[in-house]
Write a protein that holds these residues in place. Structure first.
Motif, short mmCIF file in Angstrom:
data_model
loop_
_atom_site.label_atom_id
_atom_site.label_comp_id
_atom_site.label_asym_id
_atom_site.label_seq_id
_atom_site.Cartn_x
_atom_site.Cartn_y
_atom_site.Cartn_z
N TRP A 45 34.18 37.59 27.46
CA TRP A 45 34.87 36.31 27.28
C TRP A 45 36.31 36.34 27.77
O TRP A 45 36.83 35.32 28.22
N VAL A 46 36.95 37.51 27.70
CA VAL A 46 38.30 37.61 28.29
C VAL A 46 38.18 37.42 29.80
O VAL A 46 38.94 36.67 30.41
N HIS A 47 37.19 38.08 30.39
CA HIS A 47 37.03 37.96 31.84
C HIS A 47 36.70 36.51 32.22
O HIS A 47 37.30 35.95 33.14
N ALA A 48 35.77 35.89 31.47
CA ALA A 48 35.35 34.52 31.80
C ALA A 48 36.53 33.54 31.64
O ALA A 48 36.75 32.68 32.50
N VAL A 94 48.06 37.87 32.66
CA VAL A 94 47.56 37.94 31.29
C VAL A 94 46.12 38.47 31.28
O VAL A 94 45.73 39.31 30.47
N TRP A 95 45.32 37.99 32.25
CA TRP A 95 43.92 38.41 32.37
C TRP A 95 43.84 39.93 32.59
O TRP A 95 43.10 40.62 31.89
N ALA A 96 44.64 40.45 33.53
CA ALA A 96 44.57 41.88 33.84
C ALA A 96 45.00 42.71 32.62
O ALA A 96 44.34 43.70 32.27
N ILE A 97 46.07 42.28 31.93
CA ILE A 97 46.53 43.03 30.76
C ILE A 97 45.47 42.99 29.65
O ILE A 97 45.16 44.00 29.02
N ALA A 98 44.89 41.79 29.45
CA ALA A 98 43.89 41.65 28.38
C ALA A 98 42.66 42.53 28.66
O ALA A 98 42.12 43.16 27.74
N ILE A 99 42.25 42.60 29.93
CA ILE A 99 41.08 43.44 30.27
C ILE A 99 41.40 44.91 29.96
O ILE A 99 40.60 45.61 29.33
N LEU A 142 38.12 43.33 41.59
CA LEU A 142 39.08 44.24 42.23
C LEU A 142 39.64 43.62 43.51
O LEU A 142 40.85 43.67 43.76
N LEU A 143 38.75 43.02 44.31
CA LEU A 143 39.21 42.43 45.57
C LEU A 143 40.12 41.22 45.33
O LEU A 143 41.04 40.96 46.11
N PHE A 144 39.86 40.48 44.25
CA PHE A 144 40.76 39.36 43.88
C PHE A 144 42.16 39.90 43.59
O PHE A 144 43.15 39.34 44.03
N VAL A 145 42.20 41.00 42.81
CA VAL A 145 43.49 41.58 42.45
C VAL A 145 44.24 42.02 43.71
O VAL A 145 45.42 41.71 43.90
N VAL A 146 43.53 42.75 44.60
CA VAL A 146 44.19 43.29 45.79
C VAL A 146 44.65 42.16 46.71
O VAL A 146 45.82 42.10 47.12
#
Ligand code: HEM
Ligand code: HEM
Length: 199
Positions: free
Chosen positions: A14-17, A55-60, A116-120
């Motif tokens: 749910w964090v990811h979604a 926020v998404w990356a930290i929460a994951i 991962l590709l979204f982040v990069v």
């Protein structure tokens, strides 16, 4: 009933979604001219997009670090193992499935690779604006291609999760945590068998 997903797995989903939906909505406003005109505050939308990403990356990371890492490791091991039954299932034959069926394994693998590709690509879009040495021609196209691919996957995922009568019972697993044993036996026979043997 049989336990399907623990707190950590549900939190991760749910964090990811949630992060994904926030970035999709703001990304589409940036991308589609019709939406950009309605929401004319491009800078604000871009900042919300970037803030959601952070926020998404930290929460994951927090869910993984604070949660049940052993369980996540077992999930990952299962997801990255495509066995003979999975290959038969993917060719459209009947074959007993484990905790995740072959389609779900592919969905999880593609979703992780895309994240991962979204982040990069997103990081280079951000950096390229600040330092032109990092401004590459294809970065925006990669980011857009990932968006289109994810929306395609998501449509199929939502159809199976909320509409298709035979699979939508799975929604109970990812919200409350457990599912009916007869349903699990029908869709994930090898998993129920392994649970019964206490593996
Ligand atoms: C860590 C994750 C992400 C970061 C750092 C990031 C960053 C960025 C940046 C810097 C831009 C450029 C804005 C501009 O100058 O116009 C952008 C645009 C965009 N992003 Fe992301 N993003 C991320 C994830 C996502 C996700 C998950 C989606 C969709 C589900 C998405 C969809 C879009 C779209 C559609 C655009 C507009 C592309 C364009 O105008 O060519 N982004 N993103
Ligand atoms: C309201 C939105 C959503 C609903 C109702 C939903 C529903 C579900 C359900 C019911 C499952 C568990 C299936 C099982 O029993 O194994 C699941 C798993 C999963 N979901 Fe979602 N989901 C949503 C959003 C998303 C989003 C936005 C993503 C990624 C961008 C995503 C990625 C996944 C992945 C990778 C899995 C594990 C593999 C699979 O079951 O396909 N979900 N989701």
């Amino acid at each position: 009933m049989i336990r399907r997903f623990g707190i950590t797995e549900r939190a991760l989903h749910w964090v990811h979604a949630t992060g994904f939906f926030a970035m999709l909505a703001t990304g589409l406003v940036l991308y589609l001219p019709a939406l950009s005109e309605i929401v004319a505050r491009r800078n604000l939308v871009k900042n919300v997009h970037l803030f959601s990403a952070l926020v998404w990356a930290i929460a994951i990371v927090l869910v993984v670090v604070l949660g049940d890492r052993r369980r996540l490791r077992d999930d990952w091991r299962e997801i990255e193992t495509i066995d003979g039954d999975d290959r038969r299932w993917l060719r459209g034959r009947k074959a007993p499935q484990g905790r995740f069926n072959a389609g779900q394994k592919l969905n999880a693998l593609v979703t992780s690779a895309f994240a991962l590709l979204f982040v990069v690509s997103g990081f280079f879009l951000w950096l390229g604006e600040r330092d032109h040495r990092f401004l590459f021609d294809g970065t925006g196209t990669v980011h857009e291609f990932l968006t289109l691919g994810s929306v395609g996957l998501l449509v199929g995922h939502l159809y199976l999760a909320v509409i298709h009568p035979s699979t939508r019972h799975a929604l109970r697993g990812i919200t409350v945590g457990d599912v009916r044993e007869d349903w699990a036996r029908e869709h994930h026979a090898k998993w129920v068998e392994a649970e019964r043997r206490g593996l």
